[in-house]
Design a protein around this motif. Sequence first.
Motif, PDB file in Angstrom:
ATOM      1  N   LEU A  11      11.398  43.560   3.754  1.00 30.35           N
ATOM      2  CA  LEU A  11      10.059  44.146   3.709  1.00 30.35           C
ATOM      3  C   LEU A  11       9.081  43.263   4.442  1.00 30.35           C
ATOM      4  CD1 LEU A  11       9.125  45.894   0.382  1.00 30.35           C
ATOM      5  CD2 LEU A  11      10.114  46.794   2.460  1.00 30.35           C
ATOM      6  N   ASP A  12       9.228  41.958   4.246  1.00 34.28           N
ATOM      7  CA  ASP A  12       8.344  41.017   4.910  1.00 34.28           C
ATOM      8  C   ASP A  12       8.482  41.167   6.427  1.00 34.28           C
ATOM      9  OD1 ASP A  12       6.506  38.828   4.801  1.00 34.28           O
ATOM     10  OD2 ASP A  12       8.130  37.624   5.657  1.00 34.28           O
ATOM     11  N   ARG A  13       9.692  41.376   6.861  1.00 37.94           N
ATOM     12  CA  ARG A  13       9.956  41.466   8.295  1.00 37.94           C
ATOM     13  C   ARG A  13       9.265  42.683   8.926  1.00 37.94           C
ATOM     14  NH1 ARG A  13      15.969  41.357  10.575  1.00 37.94           N
ATOM     15  NH2 ARG A  13      15.487  40.978  12.760  1.00 37.94           N
ATOM     16  N   VAL A  14       9.125  43.758   8.168  1.00 42.05           N
ATOM     17  CA  VAL A  14       8.445  44.932   8.714  1.00 42.05           C
ATOM     18  C   VAL A  14       6.990  45.013   8.248  1.00 42.05           C
ATOM     19  CG1 VAL A  14      10.583  46.254   8.950  1.00 42.05           C
ATOM     20  CG2 VAL A  14       9.235  46.470   6.860  1.00 42.05           C
ATOM     21  N   GLY A  15       6.501  43.909   7.656  1.00 43.55           N
ATOM     22  CA  GLY A  15       5.091  43.841   7.314  1.00 43.55           C
ATOM     23  C   GLY A  15       4.662  44.723   6.162  1.00 43.55           C
ATOM     24  N   LEU A  16       5.539  44.891   5.169  1.00 43.23           N
ATOM     25  CA  LEU A  16       5.155  45.667   3.986  1.00 43.23           C
ATOM     26  C   LEU A  16       5.141  44.744   2.764  1.00 43.23           C
ATOM     27  CD1 LEU A  16       7.292  48.944   4.377  1.00 43.23           C
ATOM     28  CD2 LEU A  16       4.823  48.713   4.641  1.00 43.23           C
ATOM     29  N   PRO A  17       4.228  44.999   1.816  1.00 45.15           N
ATOM     30  CA  PRO A  17       4.206  44.176   0.600  1.00 45.15           C
ATOM     31  C   PRO A  17       5.418  44.480  -0.284  1.00 45.15           C
ATOM     32  CG  PRO A  17       2.593  45.949   0.442  1.00 45.15           C
ATOM     33  CD  PRO A  17       3.158  46.000   1.832  1.00 45.15           C
ATOM     34  N   ALA A  18       5.917  43.450  -0.972  1.00 42.18           N
ATOM     35  CA  ALA A  18       7.113  43.600  -1.807  1.00 42.18           C
ATOM     36  C   ALA A  18       6.885  44.603  -2.933  1.00 42.18           C
ATOM     37  CB  ALA A  18       7.532  42.249  -2.363  1.00 42.18           C
ATOM     38  N   GLY A  19       5.619  44.829  -3.289  1.00 42.89           N
ATOM     39  CA  GLY A  19       5.294  45.757  -4.359  1.00 42.89           C
ATOM     40  C   GLY A  19       5.787  47.175  -4.095  1.00 42.89           C
ATOM     41  N   LEU A  20       6.041  47.508  -2.835  1.00 42.39           N
ATOM     42  CA  LEU A  20       6.468  48.868  -2.505  1.00 42.39           C
ATOM     43  C   LEU A  20       7.894  49.162  -2.953  1.00 42.39           C
ATOM     44  CD1 LEU A  20       5.081  49.596   1.067  1.00 42.39           C
ATOM     45  CD2 LEU A  20       4.080  50.054  -1.159  1.00 42.39           C
ATOM     46  N   LEU A  21       8.656  48.103  -3.264  1.00 42.74           N
ATOM     47  CA  LEU A  21      10.074  48.297  -3.572  1.00 42.74           C
ATOM     48  C   LEU A  21      10.303  49.245  -4.735  1.00 42.74           C
ATOM     49  CD1 LEU A  21      11.517  44.711  -3.070  1.00 42.74           C
ATOM     50  CD2 LEU A  21      12.089  46.763  -1.774  1.00 42.74           C
ATOM     51  N   GLN A  22       9.392  49.264  -5.699  1.00 42.49           N
ATOM     52  CA  GLN A  22       9.599  50.092  -6.881  1.00 42.49           C
ATOM     53  C   GLN A  22       9.063  51.509  -6.706  1.00 42.49           C
ATOM     54  OE1 GLN A  22      11.775  49.216  -8.989  1.00 42.49           O
ATOM     55  NE2 GLN A  22      11.829  47.287  -7.840  1.00 42.49           N
ATOM     56  N   ARG A  23       8.491  51.810  -5.537  1.00 48.17           N
ATOM     57  CA  ARG A  23       7.921  53.144  -5.338  1.00 48.17           C
ATOM     58  C   ARG A  23       8.955  54.128  -4.800  1.00 48.17           C
ATOM     59  NH1 ARG A  23       2.271  52.750  -2.594  1.00 48.17           N
ATOM     60  NH2 ARG A  23       1.408  50.910  -3.587  1.00 48.17           N
ATOM     61  N   PHE A  24       8.556  55.411  -4.875  1.00 48.42           N
ATOM     62  CA  PHE A  24       9.372  56.479  -4.309  1.00 48.42           C
ATOM     63  C   PHE A  24       8.810  56.853  -2.925  1.00 48.42           C
ATOM     64  CE2 PHE A  24      10.009  56.828  -8.868  1.00 48.42           C
ATOM     65  CZ  PHE A  24      11.393  56.919  -8.927  1.00 48.42           C
ATOM     66  N   PRO A  25       9.648  57.448  -2.059  1.00 45.01           N
ATOM     67  CA  PRO A  25       9.179  57.783  -0.707  1.00 45.01           C
ATOM     68  C   PRO A  25       7.874  58.588  -0.698  1.00 45.01           C
ATOM     69  CG  PRO A  25      11.539  58.081  -0.819  1.00 45.01           C
ATOM     70  CD  PRO A  25      11.087  57.728  -2.214  1.00 45.01           C
ATOM     71  N   SER A  26       7.723  59.508  -1.650  1.00 43.63           N
ATOM     72  CA  SER A  26       6.531  60.349  -1.646  1.00 43.63           C
ATOM     73  C   SER A  26       5.260  59.546  -1.921  1.00 43.63           C
ATOM     74  CB  SER A  26       6.672  61.449  -2.694  1.00 43.63           C
ATOM     75  OG  SER A  26       6.826  60.860  -3.966  1.00 43.63           O
ATOM     76  N   GLU A  27       5.427  58.317  -2.397  1.00 47.78           N
ATOM     77  CA  GLU A  27       4.242  57.514  -2.708  1.00 47.78           C
ATOM     78  C   GLU A  27       3.822  56.620  -1.543  1.00 47.78           C
ATOM     79  OE1 GLU A  27       5.060  57.192  -7.505  1.00 47.78           O
ATOM     80  OE2 GLU A  27       5.895  55.678  -6.181  1.00 47.78           O
TER      81      GLU A  27
END
Lengths: 330, 324
Positions: free
Chosen positions: B140-156
């Motif tokens: 996630l860090d490599r693509v510039g996204l916060p780690a918090g997104l890991l628990q979300r669903f695609p629609s979010e």
Amino acid sequence: MDCAVALTTQAANMPVSEEPLLDVRDFSLRRGQAVVLDGVSLALQPGETLGLIGESGAGKSTLALALIGLLRAPEVQLEGSLRFRGTELTRLKEADYRRLRGNKIGLIFQDATAALNPCFTVGQQIAEPLKRHLGLSKWDRRERAAELMHSVGIPEPRLRLDAYPHELSGGMQQRVMIAIALACNPELLLADEPTSALDVTIQAQIMELILDRVRELNSSAIFVLHDLALGAQVCDRIAVMYAGQIVEEGPSERVLAAPLHPYTRGLKSCVVELGSRTLVPIPGQVPPLDAMPAGCRFAPRCPKAKAICGEQRPRAEIRDGRQVACWFID
Amino acid sequence: MQEPIFSLLDVERTYELRRPGWLNRAPRQLKALDGVRLDLQRGDTLALVGESGSGKSTLIRLMLGLEPASDGRVLYGQRDLAQLDAEEKKRFAREVAFIYQNARGSMNPRMRIADILAEPIRLHRLCAESAIAERLAALLDRVGLPAGLLQRFPSELSGGQIRRVAIARALAAEPQVIMADESVAGLDVSVQAQVLNLLRDLCRESGITLVFITHDLGVASYLCEKIAVLYLGRIVEQGPTDAILNTPRHPYTRALLQAFPRFDMPLKASLSGEIPSPVDLPKGCRFAGRCPEAQAACRESDPALTAFDAERQVACLFPVAGAQ
Ligand SMILES: Nc1ncnc2c1ncn2[C@@H]1O[C@H](COP(=O)(O)OP(=O)(O)OP(=O)(O)O)[C@@H](O)[C@H]1O
Ligand SMILES: Nc1ncnc2c1ncn2[C@@H]1O[C@H](COP(=O)(O)OP(=O)(O)O)[C@@H](O)[C@H]1O
Ligand code: SF4
Ligand code: SF4
Ligand SMILES: [Mg+2]
Ligand SMILES: [Mg+2]
């Protein structure tokens, strides 16, 4: 073209004696609590083309839909004024709107496949406004429909009158939409991303076609566009929208060549040109409608933001022949 | 020169169109690809451009081994994709990743981002179960996204975020080649700029080989060092990006460049008509019907892709001359 520039510079500086074709004054549109359009003002002279640009969710389509009366109370709440040829549109009855729509105001949508009715032939669909607004006879409608198809570059129009939309390519369907929109010689054409789904080669053909026809009729046009360079090529004026507001509006060669508003500058530095070496994205995202910042809506993403930007909304000022809403214009 | 990582040798792909009710008639043939030759070197970044219907997606499906060639051969390294054994297929799946055009549609809406990203890692047993969390955070860090997104669903996730997740998923198995089909189409300019910068940095830093399909020559030129232009199932011009932009040699390439919207030039409808159907290809040059340079000879002989100079190949009897 030259006279359009002269006119608009004049419009910016002093009241014009002639009434504009379209005059939007302090127009707002709410969906419940959410303010989707907030104090939008712009004027369009006869024969002018205007481009609405800005990121997704800025309210471009909403403005276009409000103009043709497809977004009205009680679904949404309107404030301010929309005047078309001196008529106040916000108070118009639906029956009167129907007389304008497809007649004095023509419409082209992005997705022709969705906008055309799959159950009727293209000939029938082009003939519909000719019947409804002009009362032409069946024979005359068919003749005129064939003429219109020819004028939008559909080869062998007589053979294609009886074709259903799915039998035509995306580009041909878009041409049919243009024929319908122009059937009654509208004074104003609204085109919401008319070529976004098409290849650049077909886009150039379709845009050239729309411009030629609009000029022939001496009509005005509003284009919703996501391509800034295309805006520079086809629009006399550009209005840049951000989060429901117009942040910069004026002659396209000024707004796009030397933008004054930080958002317009940000947009321009994201545009991929042929041979671009660097792209500088705008940080962050458009805020959601229910969490709009109190002052300048662009402040959380703006590289020039100062304390006042977070507190008070900047008013539109006239600067260098355009309106710009920013506290710190260079 | 090292051996190419991919080679396409006169690849053809035909589809049979069966018309209902015409039982006794031979089905009509649609030639989506017709004699494609292409060498891809390790570390190349190649853009496939051309109008809709030119065969870009078909070409990538063949290179991914999702469909067989009707004729000709697709080689990965020295091996024919049609002849890989089970072990080789597994290795291919790890080494060659694909980013789908519809990022959201390619993800299971009921899976969390963490599981979507962990899937290829588990499949290829790239690390111990206990090390997965760490690996996902790094991805996630490599693509510039916060780690918090890991628990979300695609629609979010927003449109830009979901494309980053798609890129992260492609990177998860540490591939050597990434193929992407219209991965930035329909994005806002700002999000598009973010995703393009990300892809460009990834390729530059890790030497990944990239094949990127786009109908946008600007995007192609920003991301890729080489461009191949397709028309009606054939590569009509290929070469280094700068050369293609500055001195297009095929009239079709030149027309694509002229139609590209520019701030400093008026609108120009450089081509009339539309790309014809690949069902009944004309004799002679397939572009002749729309080509402003066409001459009588063009309707007789079908130009093959040949070397124009050291770095460029063109399929045209009368290539555009001059320095432009
Ligand atoms: N039917 C609807 N119900 C609720 N909100 C809506 C509806 N349609 C639009 N909106 C909201 O209104 C705002 C403006 O939307 P609009 O479609 O006008 O944007 P746009 O500028 O045309 O964007 P795009 O470039 O994506 O077409 C957005 O926040 C959008 O989510
Ligand atoms: N499964 C299929 N069956 C029949 N025709 C197909 C199939 N896939 C692609 N085609 C045809 O092959 C041609 C090339 O298509 P495609 O590779 O999708 O082009 P692009 O990606 O460049 O738009 C088109 O004419 C298309 O209609
Ligand atoms: S008002 Fe302030 S935050 Fe808004 S655009 Fe201007 S400088 Fe930026
Ligand atoms: S061979 Fe002839 S028709 Fe074909 S691209 Fe060249 S000039 Fe045009
Ligand atoms: Mg819209
Ligand atoms: Mg495709």
